[in-house]
Scaffold this active site. Structure first.
Site, PDB file in Angstrom:
ATOM      1  N   ASP A 132      -9.400  -9.752   8.917  1.00  0.00           N
ATOM      2  CA  ASP A 132      -8.872  -8.416   8.618  1.00  0.00           C
ATOM      3  C   ASP A 132      -9.856  -7.277   8.880  1.00  0.00           C
ATOM      4  OD1 ASP A 132      -6.496  -7.025   7.584  1.00  0.00           O
ATOM      5  OD2 ASP A 132      -7.766  -6.438   5.903  1.00  0.00           O
ATOM      6  N   SER A 157      -1.295  -3.625  10.339  1.00  0.00           N
ATOM      7  CA  SER A 157      -0.931  -4.552   9.269  1.00  0.00           C
ATOM      8  C   SER A 157       0.328  -5.338   9.634  1.00  0.00           C
ATOM      9  CB  SER A 157      -0.684  -3.775   7.974  1.00  0.00           C
ATOM     10  OG  SER A 157      -1.865  -3.106   7.611  1.00  0.00           O
ATOM     11  N   ALA A 158       0.281  -6.620   9.325  1.00  0.00           N
ATOM     12  CA  ALA A 158       1.405  -7.531   9.577  1.00  0.00           C
ATOM     13  C   ALA A 158       1.767  -7.640  11.048  1.00  0.00           C
ATOM     14  CB  ALA A 158       2.623  -7.155   8.725  1.00  0.00           C
ATOM     15  N   CYS A 159       0.759  -7.533  11.924  1.00  0.00           N
ATOM     16  CA  CYS A 159       0.996  -7.672  13.367  1.00  0.00           C
ATOM     17  C   CYS A 159       0.199  -8.817  13.980  1.00  0.00           C
ATOM     18  CB  CYS A 159       0.690  -6.362  14.084  1.00  0.00           C
ATOM     19  SG  CYS A 159       1.900  -5.080  13.703  1.00  0.00           S
ATOM     20  N   GLY A 160      -0.269  -9.746  13.157  1.00  0.00           N
ATOM     21  CA  GLY A 160      -0.777 -10.982  13.734  1.00  0.00           C
ATOM     22  C   GLY A 160      -2.275 -11.233  13.683  1.00  0.00           C
ATOM     23  N   ARG A 218       0.843  -1.190   0.000  1.00  0.00           N
ATOM     24  CA  ARG A 218       0.000   0.000   0.000  1.00  0.00           C
ATOM     25  C   ARG A 218       0.880   1.242   0.000  1.00  0.00           C
ATOM     26  NH1 ARG A 218      -1.857   0.738   4.402  1.00  0.00           N
ATOM     27  NH2 ARG A 218      -1.176  -1.093   5.547  1.00  0.00           N
ATOM     28  N   TYR A 247      -1.473  -3.547  -6.848  1.00  0.00           N
ATOM     29  CA  TYR A 247      -1.307  -4.221  -5.558  1.00  0.00           C
ATOM     30  C   TYR A 247      -2.614  -4.295  -4.774  1.00  0.00           C
ATOM     31  CZ  TYR A 247      -0.240  -5.422  -0.859  1.00  0.00           C
ATOM     32  OH  TYR A 247      -0.288  -6.049   0.347  1.00  0.00           O
ATOM     33  N   GLY A 248      -2.819  -5.379  -4.067  1.00  0.00           N
ATOM     34  CA  GLY A 248      -4.028  -5.668  -3.296  1.00  0.00           C
ATOM     35  C   GLY A 248      -4.734  -4.485  -2.666  1.00  0.00           C
ATOM     36  N   LYS A 308      -9.658  -2.388   1.538  1.00  0.00           N
ATOM     37  CA  LYS A 308      -9.322  -1.231   2.374  1.00  0.00           C
ATOM     38  C   LYS A 308     -10.103   0.016   1.960  1.00  0.00           C
ATOM     39  CE  LYS A 308      -6.146  -3.626   4.532  1.00  0.00           C
ATOM     40  NZ  LYS A 308      -6.485  -4.205   5.845  1.00  0.00           N
ATOM     41  N   HIS A 310     -10.594  -2.357  11.421  1.00  0.00           N
ATOM     42  CA  HIS A 310      -9.499  -3.204  10.931  1.00  0.00           C
ATOM     43  C   HIS A 310      -9.261  -4.313  11.955  1.00  0.00           C
ATOM     44  CE1 HIS A 310      -5.016  -3.301   9.444  1.00  0.00           C
ATOM     45  NE2 HIS A 310      -5.757  -4.185   8.812  1.00  0.00           N
ATOM     46  N   ASP A 356      -0.157 -20.268  21.783  1.00  0.00           N
ATOM     47  CA  ASP A 356      -0.159 -19.946  23.216  1.00  0.00           C
ATOM     48  C   ASP A 356      -0.911 -18.650  23.519  1.00  0.00           C
ATOM     49  OD1 ASP A 356       1.222 -22.132  24.515  1.00  0.00           O
ATOM     50  OD2 ASP A 356       2.974 -21.525  23.330  1.00  0.00           O
ATOM     51  N   ASN A 357      -1.220 -17.876  22.502  1.00  0.00           N
ATOM     52  CA  ASN A 357      -2.024 -16.671  22.748  1.00  0.00           C
ATOM     53  C   ASN A 357      -3.411 -17.024  23.294  1.00  0.00           C
ATOM     54  OD1 ASN A 357       0.068 -15.047  21.894  1.00  0.00           O
ATOM     55  ND2 ASN A 357      -0.649 -14.963  19.773  1.00  0.00           N
ATOM     56  N   ARG A 402       2.878  -3.890  17.909  1.00  0.00           N
ATOM     57  CA  ARG A 402       4.211  -4.456  17.981  1.00  0.00           C
ATOM     58  C   ARG A 402       5.043  -3.539  18.860  1.00  0.00           C
ATOM     59  NH1 ARG A 402       6.885  -7.980  14.102  1.00  0.00           N
ATOM     60  NH2 ARG A 402       5.023  -8.595  12.946  1.00  0.00           N
ATOM     61  N   SER A 449       4.704 -10.370   0.475  1.00  0.00           N
ATOM     62  CA  SER A 449       4.048 -11.277  -0.472  1.00  0.00           C
ATOM     63  C   SER A 449       2.795 -11.855   0.198  1.00  0.00           C
ATOM     64  CB  SER A 449       5.001 -12.390  -0.902  1.00  0.00           C
ATOM     65  OG  SER A 449       5.525 -13.068   0.215  1.00  0.00           O
ATOM     66  N   ARG A 450       1.818 -12.211  -0.633  1.00  0.00           N
ATOM     67  CA  ARG A 450       0.500 -12.557  -0.093  1.00  0.00           C
ATOM     68  C   ARG A 450      -0.097 -13.778  -0.784  1.00  0.00           C
ATOM     69  NH1 ARG A 450      -1.869  -8.786   3.987  1.00  0.00           N
ATOM     70  NH2 ARG A 450      -0.160  -7.339   4.238  1.00  0.00           N
TER      71      ARG A 450
HETATM   72  P1  GTP Z   1      -2.550  -7.595   7.479  1.00  0.00           P
HETATM   73  O1  GTP Z   1      -3.124  -8.762   6.762  1.00  0.00           O
HETATM   74  O2  GTP Z   1      -1.503  -6.856   6.718  1.00  0.00           O
HETATM   75  O3  GTP Z   1      -3.561  -6.628   8.033  1.00  0.00           O
HETATM   76  O4  GTP Z   1      -1.684  -8.182   8.733  1.00  0.00           O
HETATM   77  P2  GTP Z   1      -2.035  -9.255   9.859  1.00  0.00           P
HETATM   78  O5  GTP Z   1      -2.304  -8.481  11.117  1.00  0.00           O
HETATM   79  O6  GTP Z   1      -3.018 -10.234   9.425  1.00  0.00           O
HETATM   80  O7  GTP Z   1      -0.641  -9.990  10.106  1.00  0.00           O
HETATM   81  P3  GTP Z   1      -0.261 -11.559  10.141  1.00  0.00           P
HETATM   82  O8  GTP Z   1      -1.169 -12.389  10.999  1.00  0.00           O
HETATM   83  O9  GTP Z   1      -0.090 -12.025   8.753  1.00  0.00           O
HETATM   84  O10 GTP Z   1       1.139 -11.503  10.906  1.00  0.00           O
HETATM   85  C1  GTP Z   1       2.299 -11.144  10.272  1.00  0.00           C
HETATM   86  C2  GTP Z   1       3.523 -11.307  11.140  1.00  0.00           C
HETATM   87  O11 GTP Z   1       3.266 -11.367  12.536  1.00  0.00           O
HETATM   88  C3  GTP Z   1       4.279 -12.560  10.779  1.00  0.00           C
HETATM   89  O12 GTP Z   1       5.632 -12.211  10.701  1.00  0.00           O
HETATM   90  C4  GTP Z   1       4.019 -13.463  11.965  1.00  0.00           C
HETATM   91  O13 GTP Z   1       5.050 -14.391  12.138  1.00  0.00           O
HETATM   92  C5  GTP Z   1       3.947 -12.488  13.106  1.00  0.00           C
HETATM   93  N1  GTP Z   1       3.156 -12.990  14.246  1.00  0.00           N
HETATM   94  C6  GTP Z   1       1.843 -13.301  14.235  1.00  0.00           C
HETATM   95  N2  GTP Z   1       1.445 -13.743  15.455  1.00  0.00           N
HETATM   96  C7  GTP Z   1       2.540 -13.684  16.249  1.00  0.00           C
HETATM   97  C8  GTP Z   1       2.787 -13.986  17.628  1.00  0.00           C
HETATM   98  O14 GTP Z   1       1.908 -14.382  18.374  1.00  0.00           O
HETATM   99  N3  GTP Z   1       4.057 -13.781  18.085  1.00  0.00           N
HETATM  100  C9  GTP Z   1       5.057 -13.320  17.274  1.00  0.00           C
HETATM  101  N4  GTP Z   1       6.272 -13.136  17.809  1.00  0.00           N
HETATM  102  N5  GTP Z   1       4.865 -13.037  15.974  1.00  0.00           N
HETATM  103  C10 GTP Z   1       3.628 -13.203  15.470  1.00  0.00           C
HETATM  104 MN    MN Z   2      -3.889 -10.540   7.524  1.00  0.00          MN
HETATM  105 MN    MN Z   3      -5.077  -5.445   7.056  1.00  0.00          MN
END
Ligand code: GTP
Ligand code: MN
Ligand code: MN
Length: 591
Positions: A286, A257-260, A78, A206-207, A215, A235, A502-503, A407, A375-376
């Site tokens: 999402d 984004s990309a935080c789990g 994005r 891109y997506g 989005k 979100h 474990d979460n 994060r 990458s997705r």
């Molecule tokens: P978007 O789809 O972009 O909105 O992101 P998302 O929030 O769905 O992120 P996603 O679940 O794909 O997580 C991406 C990253 O977070 C990866 O590098 C995972 O390895 C890391 N991750 C996810 N859950 C955990 C966790 O519980 N602990 C740790 N240390 N890393 C995590």
């Molecule tokens: Mn996601």
């Molecule tokens: Mn997202």
């Protein structure tokens, strides 16, 4: 494919036909194709993309009906600096958005769109965000010159004839116009006109920039609609947790984004929990739309029908449900491939090796990773083993808890609970997170990302916080609000919490709190689980980990609250007083 008639009159809705005709007059396509969403249409599009190299077939033995798409190397995420919210008044977009006057933005975009579809087919994609028969769902039509977008929209939304029928019935829809253009980063803009329910996106395939249902519609435009109509477009993932007694609680969680989110939404319980009968159900990974029901609780739907998930790090260990989902009928974007043509990414951990990187060059670890960090995979949610049957329920699921998280390598403990709704809104508003590869720009920089909506809120954050606060009405039975941090690091720079499956231990405590069964310790920042609050059986944690995950660093939090105060001040007098009062109250309690 239904005939490639260069016709604008593909629906029974005059307003839609007129808009399609106007767009065709501007963009001058060779043909217009109204998408019906059928298998035959999809097969024809895939064949066309295979013929021109847009899609490369993957190994049909291991990954039937799956494809690799390599995007332009400058078009992989994005682009927040090129994303605009064009309300008539600048103040209504807020300091959280880039803004242009609507007339200027239309002129700028229309100049780019002028003649841009010459030699191409223009696809008209009617889609529904949410179950077709849900009163919570909203429809849109995306016009695009990208067959890749059509194929992705088919997986990500309820697309085609049923959506068109609903649009014809309702008479209103969000208008999204997209062209990949020349893929020139200098001629790339993603522009929203919330008052007109209109999106114009040019120059990216891109997506998040091109699949306009996601989005652009389901967050930026929908958040604006939601404010007007009294609901929330967030979100957030949505998951169901079924306990051994068979009761299910639904939780919505906002992480940047990309935080789990995708990982948590598909969580597999640790061994002991599985044995006891705990199950986790995926409703969405999402986006979450929710509104108060007649009983005062918030009811949520996932407006999407598929997953557009981050590939790197997805493995049989970290996210087996995601891995199982993407064994067939999947589009992979910007991953590497193995010698026998299977998709590969960093962290897939399956004993295979990549030979070709995401740019199609021989893999050289010194040069670049095999898969782009952003990458997705795109896949229908129906392929996910944990997909909740309730995800298709038109009424949505009742939400017991809302979770915010980011994060944060330092300071922020594993979990805490907000005292009440107002405090919860502050916890969301004050969210901070280190940036990731999901957007272009530096990675690992701490920034405020309220409710994980910084890139996605279609209006002024001050008004957005006020909207959140407004749900606290006399009859409301609001969810409890929590904050989590899976990403706390030790002095050695390693994560202190095992995370992933474990979460569930943390979610179990939340449910215990919701049911009034679990204890908590009061602190100025909120309620913490305390020493024995979580079930940590079988989790090895060092003393340092216990201190940092469950303790309170008072001096650190004083500094954090000063910084939160400075951040909120950026919104000026428009910021709701109640939020500032809450911030001041906690800052004072911290001493
Ligand atoms: P978007 O789809 O972009 O909105 O992101 P998302 O929030 O769905 O992120 P996603 O679940 O794909 O997580 C991406 C990253 O977070 C990866 O590098 C995972 O390895 C890391 N991750 C996810 N859950 C955990 C966790 O519980 N602990 C740790 N240390 N890393 C995590
Ligand atoms: Mn996601
Ligand atoms: Mn997202």
């Amino acid at each position: 494919m239904n005939a490639e008639v260069p016709s604008a009159a593909g629906s029974r809705l005059a307003a839609l036909n007129r808009w399609v005709a106007d767009v065709a007059a501007l963009t001058k396509p060779d043909a217009i194709h109204w998408c019906d969403g059928s298998d035959a249409e999809n097969a024809a599009l895939i064949a066309k993309m295979q013929a021109d190299g847009t899609l490369l077939p993957l190994n049909p033995e291991t990954h039937p009906n799956s494809w690799l798409h390599r995007s332009h190397p400058d078009d992989v995420a994005r682009v927040e600096h090129l994303t605009f919210v064009c309300t008539p008044e600048r103040e209504d977009a807020g300091p959280n958005n880039h803004w242009m006057p609507p007339a200027e933005a239309h002129a700028k975009m229309d100049a780019l769109f002028d003649g841009c579809m010459r030699g191409r087919t223009m696809y008209v994609i009617p889609y529904c965000m949410g179950p077709i028969d849900s009163p919570l769902s909203r429809c849109g039509v995306e016009i695009t010159d990208s067959p890749y977008v059509v194929a992705n929209m088919r997986l990500m939304t309820r697309m085609g004839a049923p959506a068109l029928a609903r649009i014809e019935r309702e008479g209103s829809f969000v208008k999204g116009l997209h062209s990949t253009g020349e893929l020139d980063p200098e001629r790339r803009f993603i522009v929203h006109f919330p008052e007109e329910l209109t999106i114009k996106s040019y120059g990216s395939g891109y997506g998040g920039n091109a699949l306009l249902g996601k989005k652009c519609h389901a967050l930026r435009i929908a958040s604006h609609q939601a404010r007007k109509e009294g609901w929330l477009a967030e979100h957030m993932l949505i998951l169901g947790i079924e306990n051994p007694q068979g009761d299910t609680h639904y939780i919505a969680a906002a992480f940047p984004s990309a935080c789990g989110k995708t990982n948590l939404a598909m969580l597999i319980p640790p061994e002991g929990y599985r044995r006891d009968g705990w199950k986790v159900w995926t409703v969405g990974d999402d986006i979450c739309w929710m509104r108060p029901g007649a009983d005062g609780r918030l009811y949520a739907i996932n407006p999407e029908a598929g997953f557009f998930g981050v590939a790197p790090g997805t493995s049989a260990k970290s996210n087996p449900n995601a891995l199982a989902s993407i064994q067939s009928n999947t589009i992979f974007t910007n991953v590497g491939v193995t010698a026998d043509n299977q998709p590969w990414w960093e962290g897939i951990d399956n004993g295979q090796v990549p030979v070709t990187d995401w740019r199609g060059e021989p893999f050289d670890p010194a040069k670049r990773p095999a898969a782009h960090p952003n990458s997705r995979f795109t896949v229908s949610a129906k392929q996910c083993p944990s997909y909740s049957p309730m995800a298709e329920d038109p009424h949505g699921v009742p939400i017991s808890a809302i979770v915010f998280g980011g994060r944060r390598a330092s300071l922020v403990p594993l979990v805490f609970e907000a005292r009440d709704w107002t405090h919860g809104v502050l916890v969301g508003a004050a969210m901070g997170s280190e940036t990731t590869a999901a957007a272009t720009g530096a990675v690992g920089v701490m920034r405020r990302d309220p409710m994980a909506m910084k890139p996605f809120c279609g209006y002024n954050f001050a008004d957005y916080f006020a909207h959140w606060l407004s749900f606290d009405t006399p009859g409301a039975k609001l969810p409890k609000v929590f904050h989590v941090n899976w990403f706390r690091k030790g002095d050695d720079g390693k994560f202190l919490w095992p995370g992933f499956g474990d979460n569930l231990r943390v979610l179990e405590w939340m449910i215990g709190r919701v049911e009034g069964k679990a204890d908590a310790v009061e602190t100025p920042i909120g309620l913490l689980p305390g020493e024995a609050g979580l079930n940590l059986e079988g989790v090895a944690l060092s003393d340092e980990a216990r201190d940092k995950l469950f303790g309170l660093d008072r001096a650190g939090w004083q500094a954090e609250f000063a910084s939160i105060g400075e951040y909120l001040a950026e919104y000026g007098p428009r910021l709701p007083r109640a939020l500032l009062d809450e911030q001041e109250r906690i800052a004072k309690a911290l001493g």
